[in-house]
Design a protein around this motif. Structure first.
Motif, mmCIF file in Angstrom:
data_model
loop_
_atom_site.group_PDB
_atom_site.id
_atom_site.type_symbol
_atom_site.label_atom_id
_atom_site.label_comp_id
_atom_site.label_asym_id
_atom_site.label_seq_id
_atom_site.Cartn_x
_atom_site.Cartn_y
_atom_site.Cartn_z
ATOM 1 N N ALA A 32 -8.950 13.112 0.083
ATOM 2 C CA ALA A 32 -8.178 13.969 0.988
ATOM 3 C C ALA A 32 -6.699 14.045 0.628
ATOM 4 N N SER A 33 -6.253 13.207 -0.298
ATOM 5 C CA SER A 33 -4.804 13.173 -0.560
ATOM 6 C C SER A 33 -4.512 12.759 -2.003
ATOM 7 N N GLY A 34 -3.337 13.073 -2.462
ATOM 8 C CA GLY A 34 -2.787 12.538 -3.703
ATOM 9 C C GLY A 34 -3.674 12.691 -4.931
ATOM 10 N N ILE A 35 -3.850 11.592 -5.653
ATOM 11 C CA ILE A 35 -4.591 11.607 -6.919
ATOM 12 C C ILE A 35 -6.039 12.056 -6.698
ATOM 13 N N GLY A 36 -6.669 11.528 -5.634
ATOM 14 C CA GLY A 36 -8.060 11.882 -5.345
ATOM 15 C C GLY A 36 -8.227 13.364 -5.056
ATOM 16 N N VAL A 38 -14.918 11.485 -0.403
ATOM 17 C CA VAL A 38 -15.039 10.431 0.618
ATOM 18 C C VAL A 38 -13.634 10.071 1.102
ATOM 19 N N ASP A 39 -13.426 10.104 2.401
ATOM 20 C CA ASP A 39 -12.102 9.709 2.927
ATOM 21 C C ASP A 39 -12.233 9.437 4.432
ATOM 22 N N LEU A 40 -11.123 9.022 5.012
ATOM 23 C CA LEU A 40 -11.109 8.721 6.457
ATOM 24 C C LEU A 40 -11.258 9.992 7.293
ATOM 25 N N ALA A 90 -15.737 8.190 5.962
ATOM 26 C CA ALA A 90 -16.093 6.774 6.056
ATOM 27 C C ALA A 90 -14.844 5.930 5.915
ATOM 28 N N ASP A 91 -14.879 4.760 6.547
ATOM 29 C CA ASP A 91 -13.772 3.811 6.444
ATOM 30 C C ASP A 91 -14.169 2.716 5.449
ATOM 31 N N LEU A 92 -13.577 2.770 4.276
ATOM 32 C CA LEU A 92 -13.935 1.829 3.210
ATOM 33 C C LEU A 92 -13.332 0.442 3.421
ATOM 34 N N ALA A 93 -12.643 0.256 4.550
ATOM 35 C CA ALA A 93 -12.040 -1.050 4.834
ATOM 36 C C ALA A 93 -13.062 -2.081 5.292
ATOM 37 N N ILE A 145 0.248 -9.214 -2.974
ATOM 38 C CA ILE A 145 -1.128 -8.825 -2.625
ATOM 39 C C ILE A 145 -1.558 -7.592 -3.429
ATOM 40 N N TYR A 146 -0.702 -6.581 -3.456
ATOM 41 C CA TYR A 146 -1.058 -5.351 -4.170
ATOM 42 C C TYR A 146 -1.345 -5.618 -5.662
ATOM 43 N N PRO A 147 -0.402 -6.277 -6.393
ATOM 44 C CA PRO A 147 -0.702 -6.592 -7.793
ATOM 45 C C PRO A 147 -1.977 -7.411 -7.955
ATOM 46 N N THR A 174 -4.705 -7.310 -6.081
ATOM 47 C CA THR A 174 -5.917 -6.472 -5.934
ATOM 48 C C THR A 174 -6.102 -5.611 -7.182
ATOM 49 N N LYS A 175 -5.024 -5.119 -7.755
ATOM 50 C CA LYS A 175 -5.143 -4.229 -8.909
ATOM 51 C C LYS A 175 -5.470 -4.998 -10.189
ATOM 52 N N SER A 176 -4.924 -6.203 -10.322
ATOM 53 C CA SER A 176 -5.240 -7.020 -11.486
ATOM 54 C C SER A 176 -6.704 -7.481 -11.424
ATOM 55 N N PRO A 186 -2.045 4.009 -13.087
ATOM 56 C CA PRO A 186 -0.836 4.841 -13.089
ATOM 57 C C PRO A 186 0.447 4.028 -12.905
ATOM 58 N N GLY A 187 1.551 4.636 -13.370
ATOM 59 C CA GLY A 187 2.879 4.153 -13.007
ATOM 60 C C GLY A 187 3.211 4.763 -11.657
ATOM 61 N N VAL A 188 4.417 5.256 -11.476
ATOM 62 C CA VAL A 188 4.759 5.884 -10.198
ATOM 63 C C VAL A 188 4.284 7.342 -10.234
ATOM 64 N N VAL A 189 3.471 7.691 -9.233
ATOM 65 C CA VAL A 189 2.937 9.044 -9.140
ATOM 66 C C VAL A 189 3.467 9.667 -7.851
ATOM 67 N N LEU A 190 3.897 10.905 -7.935
ATOM 68 C CA LEU A 190 4.448 11.565 -6.748
ATOM 69 C C LEU A 190 3.329 12.056 -5.840
ATOM 70 N N THR A 191 3.016 11.240 -4.844
ATOM 71 C CA THR A 191 1.980 11.555 -3.844
ATOM 72 C C THR A 191 2.529 11.098 -2.485
ATOM 73 N N PRO A 192 1.783 11.378 -1.410
ATOM 74 C CA PRO A 192 2.261 10.887 -0.101
ATOM 75 C C PRO A 192 2.503 9.376 -0.078
HETATM 76 P P1 NAI Z 1 -2.535 8.720 -1.125
HETATM 77 O O1 NAI Z 1 -2.029 7.927 -0.007
HETATM 78 O O2 NAI Z 1 -2.001 10.096 -1.361
HETATM 79 O O3 NAI Z 1 -4.131 8.831 -1.048
HETATM 80 C C1 NAI Z 1 -4.933 7.729 -0.753
HETATM 81 C C2 NAI Z 1 -6.156 8.220 -0.008
HETATM 82 O O4 NAI Z 1 -6.980 7.080 0.271
HETATM 83 C C3 NAI Z 1 -5.824 8.872 1.344
HETATM 84 O O5 NAI Z 1 -6.456 10.133 1.467
HETATM 85 C C4 NAI Z 1 -6.351 7.872 2.350
HETATM 86 O O6 NAI Z 1 -6.819 8.461 3.559
HETATM 87 C C5 NAI Z 1 -7.484 7.216 1.564
HETATM 88 N N1 NAI Z 1 -7.821 5.936 2.180
HETATM 89 C C6 NAI Z 1 -6.947 4.939 2.522
HETATM 90 N N2 NAI Z 1 -7.584 3.984 3.193
HETATM 91 C C7 NAI Z 1 -8.882 4.361 3.287
HETATM 92 C C8 NAI Z 1 -10.029 3.793 3.897
HETATM 93 N N3 NAI Z 1 -9.949 2.645 4.596
HETATM 94 N N4 NAI Z 1 -11.207 4.447 3.791
HETATM 95 C C9 NAI Z 1 -11.278 5.633 3.128
HETATM 96 N N5 NAI Z 1 -10.231 6.223 2.547
HETATM 97 C C10 NAI Z 1 -9.049 5.598 2.632
HETATM 98 O O7 NAI Z 1 -2.295 7.806 -2.400
HETATM 99 P P2 NAI Z 1 -2.371 8.085 -3.973
HETATM 100 O O8 NAI Z 1 -1.007 7.960 -4.493
HETATM 101 O O9 NAI Z 1 -3.181 9.271 -4.282
HETATM 102 O O10 NAI Z 1 -3.157 6.780 -4.425
HETATM 103 C C11 NAI Z 1 -4.474 6.797 -4.953
HETATM 104 C C12 NAI Z 1 -4.725 5.502 -5.685
HETATM 105 O O11 NAI Z 1 -3.790 5.393 -6.755
HETATM 106 C C13 NAI Z 1 -4.543 4.237 -4.840
HETATM 107 O O12 NAI Z 1 -5.546 3.316 -5.189
HETATM 108 C C14 NAI Z 1 -3.189 3.720 -5.276
HETATM 109 O O13 NAI Z 1 -3.090 2.334 -5.102
HETATM 110 C C15 NAI Z 1 -3.186 4.119 -6.736
HETATM 111 N N6 NAI Z 1 -1.860 4.199 -7.328
HETATM 112 C C16 NAI Z 1 -0.929 5.085 -6.851
HETATM 113 C C17 NAI Z 1 0.321 5.131 -7.418
HETATM 114 C C18 NAI Z 1 1.389 6.048 -6.929
HETATM 115 O O14 NAI Z 1 2.541 5.919 -7.412
HETATM 116 N N7 NAI Z 1 1.107 6.989 -6.045
HETATM 117 C C19 NAI Z 1 0.677 4.236 -8.544
HETATM 118 C C20 NAI Z 1 -0.385 3.390 -8.980
HETATM 119 C C21 NAI Z 1 -1.602 3.374 -8.376
#
Ligand code: NAI
Length: 257
Positions: free
Chosen positions: A10-14, A31-33, A40-43, A151-153, A155-157, A184-190
């Protein structure tokens, strides 16, 4: 026509990846919240199991790819629950469907942060597949002033290590399924809007993740790589962590021997 499940659709990279795959002619199961084919809630383990069932219903006996983009950067237990188990449990739960495809593929979204200091007991609990233990270890993580939480590093490592171990474990390479990580490095997303808008945060982040090549990435940069890694064209790349980071990993590690 390939059927690919994308979490965090629903957002960003996905969201960018889902659009790219659809444009290419793949059928995407998002798949998203909210705002997704599968809400679905993947938590939680129950949410993940429900997501696996709902994907299976739509996949019609065969799934060609899974890309786990769902994640959070809010320090706390959700990182353990979503970033790590939201990826690994989905991949494991969907393995039979992926094995039923002639070209099943898995891509997990890690991070350049996976190269940064992590909390070893937490990484260990994650790799032991012990969610309760991992949540307890995450609780122990002390945040030093001026330093980001480990915590974040962690989970990713751990995700990167999971991919290396899993890709050669029974049921994966022998079933023709590559498993890779896009980091990814820094990606411009929400996820990063507030960070880059705050001059102080931006300074800390730029020091931690220097990106000399083209600066901050658009979500299309990691999405394009994930789209290739999850395609049938990828026959031999597996167990790899591929950084899409404008040279951050190279900068940080160029002093290593
Ligand atoms: P985002 O915040 O734009 O998108 C994340 C999506 O995951 C949202 O749609 C959110 O609703 C969904 N999500 C969160 N918790 C959830 C749950 N419990 N159940 C189902 N869906 C859930 O973030 P972005 O930037 O697209 O991040 C995507 C991935 O890339 C993440 O794993 C993030 O850690 C990773 N990443 C992002 C970077 C960045 O600079 N934006 C850098 C490195 C990694």
């Amino acid at each position: 026509n390939r059927t690919i499940a994308v979490t965090g659709s629903a957002s960003g990279i996905g969201a960018t990846l889902a659009a790219l795959l659809t444009e290419r002619g793949d059928t995407v199961i998002g798949v998203d919240l909210a705002d997704a084919d599968v809400v679905a809630d993947l938590a939680s383990p129950e949410g993940r199991a429900a997501a696996v069932r709902a994907i299976a219903e739509r996949a019609d006996g065969r799934l060609d790819g899974l890309v786990t983009c769902a994640g959070t950067s809010i320090p706390g237990p959700a990182m353990v629950r979503v970033n790590y188990f939201g990826s690994t449990e989905l991949a494991t739960g969907l393995q039979p469907l992926l094995a039923a495809s002639s070209d099943g593929r898995v891509v997990l979204v890690g991070s350049i942060s996976g190269t940064q200091p992590s909390y070893a007991p937490l990484v260990e609990a994650l790799l032991a597949d012990d969610e309760q233990q991992a949540l307890e270890r995450a609780d122990e993580v002390v945040v030093a002033a001026g330093h980001p939480s480990q915590i974040y590093p962690s989970t990713k490592s751990a995700l990167a290590q999971w991919a290396r171990r899993t890709c050669v474990a029974p049921g994966w390479a022998d079933a023709g399924i590559p498993v890779n990580v896009v980091a990814p490095g820094v990606v411009l997303t929400p996820m990063t809007t507030a960070l880059v808008a705050d001059p102080q945060m931006k300074q800390v982040m730029d020091a931690a993740v220097p990106m000399p090549l083209h600066g901050y990435a658009p979500p299309a940069a990691p999405a394009a790589l994930a789209a290739w890694l999850v395609s049938a064209e990828n026959t031999h790349v597996t167990g790899q962590v591929v950084y899409v980071d404008g040279g951050a990993e190279a900068t940080l590690r160029s002093a290593d021997h």
